[in-house]
Design an enzyme around this catalytic site. Structure first.
Site, PDB file in Angstrom:
ATOM      1  N   GLY A  13     -18.491  19.996  30.582  1.00  0.00           N
ATOM      2  CA  GLY A  13     -17.414  21.224  30.599  1.00  0.00           C
ATOM      3  C   GLY A  13     -17.946  22.175  31.311  1.00  0.00           C
ATOM      4  O   GLY A  13     -19.198  22.280  31.786  1.00  0.00           O
ATOM      5  N   ASP A  14     -17.069  23.300  31.501  1.00  0.00           N
ATOM      6  CA  ASP A  14     -17.297  24.500  32.291  1.00  0.00           C
ATOM      7  C   ASP A  14     -17.756  24.146  33.827  1.00  0.00           C
ATOM      8  O   ASP A  14     -18.424  24.824  34.451  1.00  0.00           O
ATOM      9  CB  ASP A  14     -18.326  25.296  31.594  1.00  0.00           C
ATOM     10  CG  ASP A  14     -17.856  25.776  30.182  1.00  0.00           C
ATOM     11  OD1 ASP A  14     -16.499  25.781  30.002  1.00  0.00           O
ATOM     12  OD2 ASP A  14     -18.801  25.709  29.234  1.00  0.00           O
ATOM     13  N   LYS A  17     -13.297  23.739  36.510  1.00  0.00           N
ATOM     14  CA  LYS A  17     -12.169  22.952  36.547  1.00  0.00           C
ATOM     15  C   LYS A  17     -10.814  23.748  36.934  1.00  0.00           C
ATOM     16  O   LYS A  17      -9.820  23.717  37.642  1.00  0.00           O
ATOM     17  CB  LYS A  17     -11.695  22.247  35.529  1.00  0.00           C
ATOM     18  CG  LYS A  17     -12.644  21.084  35.068  1.00  0.00           C
ATOM     19  CD  LYS A  17     -12.652  20.085  33.961  1.00  0.00           C
ATOM     20  CE  LYS A  17     -12.721  21.189  32.594  1.00  0.00           C
ATOM     21  NZ  LYS A  17     -14.104  21.522  32.316  1.00  0.00           N
ATOM     22  N   GLY A  41     -11.982  26.772  27.916  1.00  0.00           N
ATOM     23  CA  GLY A  41     -11.887  28.201  28.771  1.00  0.00           C
ATOM     24  C   GLY A  41     -12.082  28.144  30.115  1.00  0.00           C
ATOM     25  O   GLY A  41     -13.116  27.355  30.799  1.00  0.00           O
ATOM     26  N   HIS A  42     -10.930  28.301  30.802  1.00  0.00           N
ATOM     27  CA  HIS A  42     -10.853  28.263  32.270  1.00  0.00           C
ATOM     28  C   HIS A  42     -10.870  29.371  32.937  1.00  0.00           C
ATOM     29  O   HIS A  42      -9.874  30.046  32.650  1.00  0.00           O
ATOM     30  CB  HIS A  42      -9.570  27.205  32.569  1.00  0.00           C
ATOM     31  CG  HIS A  42      -9.980  25.829  32.019  1.00  0.00           C
ATOM     32  ND1 HIS A  42      -8.951  24.790  32.164  1.00  0.00           N
ATOM     33  CD2 HIS A  42     -10.917  25.241  31.455  1.00  0.00           C
ATOM     34  CE1 HIS A  42      -9.391  23.727  31.677  1.00  0.00           C
ATOM     35  NE2 HIS A  42     -10.436  23.861  31.140  1.00  0.00           N
ATOM     36  N   GLN A 223     -12.549  20.153  28.989  1.00  0.00           N
ATOM     37  CA  GLN A 223     -13.845  19.602  28.673  1.00  0.00           C
ATOM     38  C   GLN A 223     -14.562  18.825  29.719  1.00  0.00           C
ATOM     39  O   GLN A 223     -14.209  19.049  30.977  1.00  0.00           O
ATOM     40  CB  GLN A 223     -13.740  18.725  27.383  1.00  0.00           C
ATOM     41  CG  GLN A 223     -13.750  19.604  26.031  1.00  0.00           C
ATOM     42  CD  GLN A 223     -12.051  19.952  25.703  1.00  0.00           C
ATOM     43  OE1 GLN A 223     -11.282  19.244  25.766  1.00  0.00           O
ATOM     44  NE2 GLN A 223     -11.842  21.462  25.765  1.00  0.00           N
ATOM     45  N   SER A 412     -17.835  25.094  46.575  1.00  0.00           N
ATOM     46  CA  SER A 412     -17.514  26.129  46.404  1.00  0.00           C
ATOM     47  C   SER A 412     -18.622  27.202  46.056  1.00  0.00           C
ATOM     48  O   SER A 412     -19.914  26.821  45.675  1.00  0.00           O
ATOM     49  CB  SER A 412     -16.945  26.309  44.666  1.00  0.00           C
ATOM     50  OG  SER A 412     -16.562  27.503  44.092  1.00  0.00           O
ATOM     51  N   GLY A 414     -18.637  30.906  45.166  1.00  0.00           N
ATOM     52  CA  GLY A 414     -18.313  31.893  44.535  1.00  0.00           C
ATOM     53  C   GLY A 414     -16.985  31.916  43.709  1.00  0.00           C
ATOM     54  O   GLY A 414     -16.335  30.779  43.805  1.00  0.00           O
TER      55      GLY A 414
HETATM   56  P1  GDP Z   1     -13.796  25.254  33.243  1.00  0.00           P
HETATM   57  O1  GDP Z   1     -14.024  25.304  32.146  1.00  0.00           O
HETATM   58  O2  GDP Z   1     -14.261  23.859  33.976  1.00  0.00           O
HETATM   59  O3  GDP Z   1     -12.668  25.737  34.041  1.00  0.00           O
HETATM   60  O4  GDP Z   1     -15.110  26.262  33.852  1.00  0.00           O
HETATM   61  P2  GDP Z   1     -15.458  27.977  33.376  1.00  0.00           P
HETATM   62  O5  GDP Z   1     -14.267  28.604  33.881  1.00  0.00           O
HETATM   63  O6  GDP Z   1     -15.418  27.729  31.960  1.00  0.00           O
HETATM   64  O7  GDP Z   1     -16.640  27.999  33.886  1.00  0.00           O
HETATM   65  C1  GDP Z   1     -16.870  28.077  35.352  1.00  0.00           C
HETATM   66  C2  GDP Z   1     -17.431  29.593  35.594  1.00  0.00           C
HETATM   67  O8  GDP Z   1     -17.885  29.544  36.798  1.00  0.00           O
HETATM   68  C3  GDP Z   1     -16.373  30.578  35.649  1.00  0.00           C
HETATM   69  O9  GDP Z   1     -17.043  31.823  35.096  1.00  0.00           O
HETATM   70  C4  GDP Z   1     -15.966  30.768  37.167  1.00  0.00           C
HETATM   71  O10 GDP Z   1     -15.446  31.858  37.535  1.00  0.00           O
HETATM   72  C5  GDP Z   1     -17.355  30.482  37.906  1.00  0.00           C
HETATM   73  N1  GDP Z   1     -17.338  29.913  39.102  1.00  0.00           N
HETATM   74  C6  GDP Z   1     -16.439  28.681  39.592  1.00  0.00           C
HETATM   75  N2  GDP Z   1     -16.829  28.535  40.754  1.00  0.00           N
HETATM   76  C7  GDP Z   1     -17.796  29.370  41.169  1.00  0.00           C
HETATM   77  C8  GDP Z   1     -18.731  29.347  42.311  1.00  0.00           C
HETATM   78  O11 GDP Z   1     -18.594  28.665  43.051  1.00  0.00           O
HETATM   79  N3  GDP Z   1     -19.684  30.254  42.138  1.00  0.00           N
HETATM   80  C9  GDP Z   1     -19.519  31.086  41.369  1.00  0.00           C
HETATM   81  N4  GDP Z   1     -20.738  32.091  41.333  1.00  0.00           N
HETATM   82  N5  GDP Z   1     -19.082  31.115  40.111  1.00  0.00           N
HETATM   83  C10 GDP Z   1     -18.251  30.175  40.097  1.00  0.00           C
HETATM   84  P1  IMO Z   2     -13.664  23.416  29.103  1.00  0.00           P
HETATM   85  O1  IMO Z   2     -12.386  23.087  29.226  1.00  0.00           O
HETATM   86  C1  IMO Z   2     -17.649  23.418  27.441  1.00  0.00           C
HETATM   87  C2  IMO Z   2     -17.981  21.885  23.427  1.00  0.00           C
HETATM   88  C3  IMO Z   2     -18.645  22.429  22.217  1.00  0.00           C
HETATM   89  C4  IMO Z   2     -19.161  21.406  21.351  1.00  0.00           C
HETATM   90  C5  IMO Z   2     -18.579  20.495  21.428  1.00  0.00           C
HETATM   91  C6  IMO Z   2     -17.320  20.073  20.368  1.00  0.00           C
HETATM   92  O2  IMO Z   2     -13.763  24.962  29.178  1.00  0.00           O
HETATM   93  O3  IMO Z   2     -14.730  22.813  29.931  1.00  0.00           O
HETATM   94  P2  IMO Z   2     -15.000  20.999  19.891  1.00  0.00           P
HETATM   95  O4  IMO Z   2     -14.682  22.937  19.495  1.00  0.00           O
HETATM   96  O5  IMO Z   2     -14.331  20.706  20.934  1.00  0.00           O
HETATM   97  O6  IMO Z   2     -14.808  20.390  18.512  1.00  0.00           O
HETATM   98  O7  IMO Z   2     -16.793  21.345  20.270  1.00  0.00           O
HETATM   99  O8  IMO Z   2     -17.697  20.315  22.795  1.00  0.00           O
HETATM  100  N1  IMO Z   2     -16.944  22.122  24.216  1.00  0.00           N
HETATM  101  C7  IMO Z   2     -16.847  22.544  25.320  1.00  0.00           C
HETATM  102  N2  IMO Z   2     -17.943  22.750  26.126  1.00  0.00           N
HETATM  103  N3  IMO Z   2     -16.557  23.456  27.968  1.00  0.00           N
HETATM  104  C8  IMO Z   2     -15.275  23.282  27.009  1.00  0.00           C
HETATM  105  O9  IMO Z   2     -14.315  23.256  27.684  1.00  0.00           O
HETATM  106  C9  IMO Z   2     -15.643  22.758  25.822  1.00  0.00           C
HETATM  107  N4  IMO Z   2     -14.820  22.227  24.891  1.00  0.00           N
HETATM  108  C10 IMO Z   2     -15.538  21.819  23.997  1.00  0.00           C
HETATM  109  O10 IMO Z   2     -19.258  23.405  22.670  1.00  0.00           O
HETATM  110  O11 IMO Z   2     -20.452  21.120  21.815  1.00  0.00           O
HETATM  111 MG    MG Z   3     -14.876  26.327  30.587  1.00  0.00          MG
END
Ligand code: GDP
Ligand code: IMO
Ligand code: MG
Length: 427
Positions: A13-14, A17, A41-42, A223, A412, A414
């Site tokens: 995750g994170d 996306k 959390g996107h 995720q 990417s 930034g």
């Molecule tokens: P998601 O859950 O897959 O949508 O990702 P999140 O938003 O939770 O986490 C990705 C983090 O990386 C966020 O804070 C974005 O703003 C940041 N981000 C995405 N691409 C880049 C990049 O190329 N460089 C930097 N520095 N931050 C990035």
């Molecule tokens: P995005 O879409 C990162 C993780 C939780 C925990 C496990 C189970 O932002 O990438 P849950 O609440 O789903 O039962 O928790 O999955 N988890 C994530 N980790 N990014 C996410 O979503 C997540 N959604 C759930 O931290 O380890």
């Molecule tokens: Mg996220």
């Protein structure tokens, strides 16, 4: 004929996306969230503004796009209403949103149950986001869940809530916890149904109509595949399947309709919550990555665990999803690190393996085997082409491509929408 592109998280995750979905959305007609709930959390950045979405698809910033929350999601309606309010406060009011009548509702007792199960698990707690995701999916498969469409049918809603609350209360009673009052919940959720009504429809029908008329569809994963209930690091996973294979089931389209599966990966790895993470490390470099990459959860604000890029994980994820291209994110965060490591295999009980073991205990005993790459010091945040990247950075991307056997379609440098370099067009 349009394309049907899946954006899938290739790690835990994170991966970025949200950023990529928003970036690709300018070529899409429809953006679909298909699974999970507000555990996601996107983060999206453009015009110096930052937005955090949890439930609403990341196509919402483009008024022409149809945003669908499909049947495979579990939706906390109160969180959704709050998210709509937050968007409104930031001036985002002109968007199209459709919510599946088949999506399940995260009820207040699901959130309490999530908390309770985590407490009862003690040291073995998953480290969930405590958003009630697991208990909502449990009720779905136990056939006592409440669906979004149920909220619009006052006559039959009460009996459904009675049943679901009765089961939840058995657990609360056994732990001497306060019981839920189904009448009060009913009254509240009838009101919520009224608020959501304008958005609710059969999204499978809508989506198939859009496909039939040749529209470009983008499926925004939540995720990552390593959190998949089937193919992830069970039991330290989420309760849905964030894979390309889950898209047809979770949205009501035919499996044969998917045209592209775009994997999103960080240039390193992060994980939040418990569970094995073979390439994890915690030292000065990890702290640097956490600070520069702002590696704190968008949903829970927890510090993310940091590790090197793991090709064993990526190959596992490639196989399961059939990746047709990847985007390498947060490349800029690695600037200034002298040596970068890429994990190419594991040592398990003295033997070299190149796959993710199914047994959690085996995976915990795996030691990473690394290749080491020299880093770069040049600022890459304004780079607009592959050629402008420092040679060592180019080599790092080439190594990923070489090990994975999948083209780096995009990278990417930034968080901003503009800090994205496309090497091969996706739409
Ligand atoms: P998601 O859950 O897959 O949508 O990702 P999140 O938003 O939770 O986490 C990705 C983090 O990386 C966020 O804070 C974005 O703003 C940041 N981000 C995405 N691409 C880049 C990049 O190329 N460089 C930097 N520095 N931050 C990035
Ligand atoms: P995005 O879409 C990162 C993780 C939780 C925990 C496990 C189970 O932002 O990438 P849950 O609440 O789903 O039962 O928790 O999955 N988890 C994530 N980790 N990014 C996410 O979503 C997540 N959604 C759930 O931290 O380890
Ligand atoms: Mg996220």
């Amino acid at each position: 004929m349009g394309k049907r592109v899946v954006v899938v998280g290739t790690q835990w995750g994170d991966e970025g996306k949200g950023k990529i979905t928003d970036y690709l959305a300018n070529k899409a007609d429809v953006v679909v969230r298909s699974q999970g709930g507000n555990n996601a959390g996107h983060t999206i950045f453009f015009n110096d503004n930052k937005y955090a979405l949890h439930l609403i698809p990341s196509g919402v910033f483009n008024p022409n796009i149809k945003n669908i929350m499909a049947n495979g999601m579990v939706i906390n309606p109160k969180a959704l209403i709050q998210e709509l309010e937050e968007l409104k406060q930031k001036g985002i009011t002109d968007f199209k949103l459709y919510i599946s009548n088949r999506a399940h509702v995260v009820m207040p007792y699901h959130i309490e149950l999530d908390e309770l199960f985590e407490t009862l698990k003690g040291e073995d707690a998953v480290g969930t986001t405590k958003k009630g995701i697991g208990p909502a999916y449990s009720d779905k498969v136990s056939r006592i869940g409440i669906r979004i469409g149920d909220l619009l049918k006052k006559e039959t809603l009460k009996a459904k809530i009675d049943t679901s609350v009765r089961f939840a209360n058995i657990l609360f009673k056994s732990q001497n916890k306060k019981l839920f009052d189904s009448e009060a919940i009913y009254q509240e959720f009838v009101q919520i149904g009224e608020v959501l009504k304008p958005y609710v429809c059969d999204t499978s029908k809508l989506l198939n109509d859009e496909i039939d008329s040749g529209k470009n569809i983008l499926f925004e994963g939540a995720q990552g595949t390593m959190l998949c209930i089937e193919h992830g690091t069970y039991p330290y996973v989420t309760s849905s399947s964030p894979t390309a294979a889950s898209i047809p089931l979770n949205t009501g389209i035919a499996p044969t309709l998917i045209t592209d599966v775009f994997g999103v990966t960080k240039a390193y790895t992060t994980r939040v919550g418990g569970g094995v993470f073979a390439t994890e490390f915690e030292d000065e470099t990890a702290r640097r990555i956490r600070t520069i990459g702002h590696e704190y959860g968008t949903t829970t604000k927890r510090p993310r665990r940091i590790g090197w890029l793991d090709m064993v994980v990526l190959k596992h994820v490639k196989r399961i999803n059939g990746l047709t291209g990847i985007g390498v994110m947060l490349l800029d965060v690695l600037t200034g690190i002298e040596y970068l490591k890429i994990c190419t295999g594991y040592l398990l009980n003295g033997e070299e393996i190149d796959y993710v073991p199914a047994e959690y205990e085996d995976y915990r005993n795996c030691l990473p085997i690394y290749e080491v790459y020299p880093g770069w010091t040049e600022d890459i945040t304004q780079v607009k082409s592959f050629e402008e990247l420092p040679e060592n950075c180019q080599n790092y991307l080439k190594a990923i491509e070489h090990h994975l056997g999948v083209k780096v379609t995009l990278f990417s440098v930034g968080p901003d929408r503009n800090q994205t370099v496309t090497l091969n067009t996706i739409f």
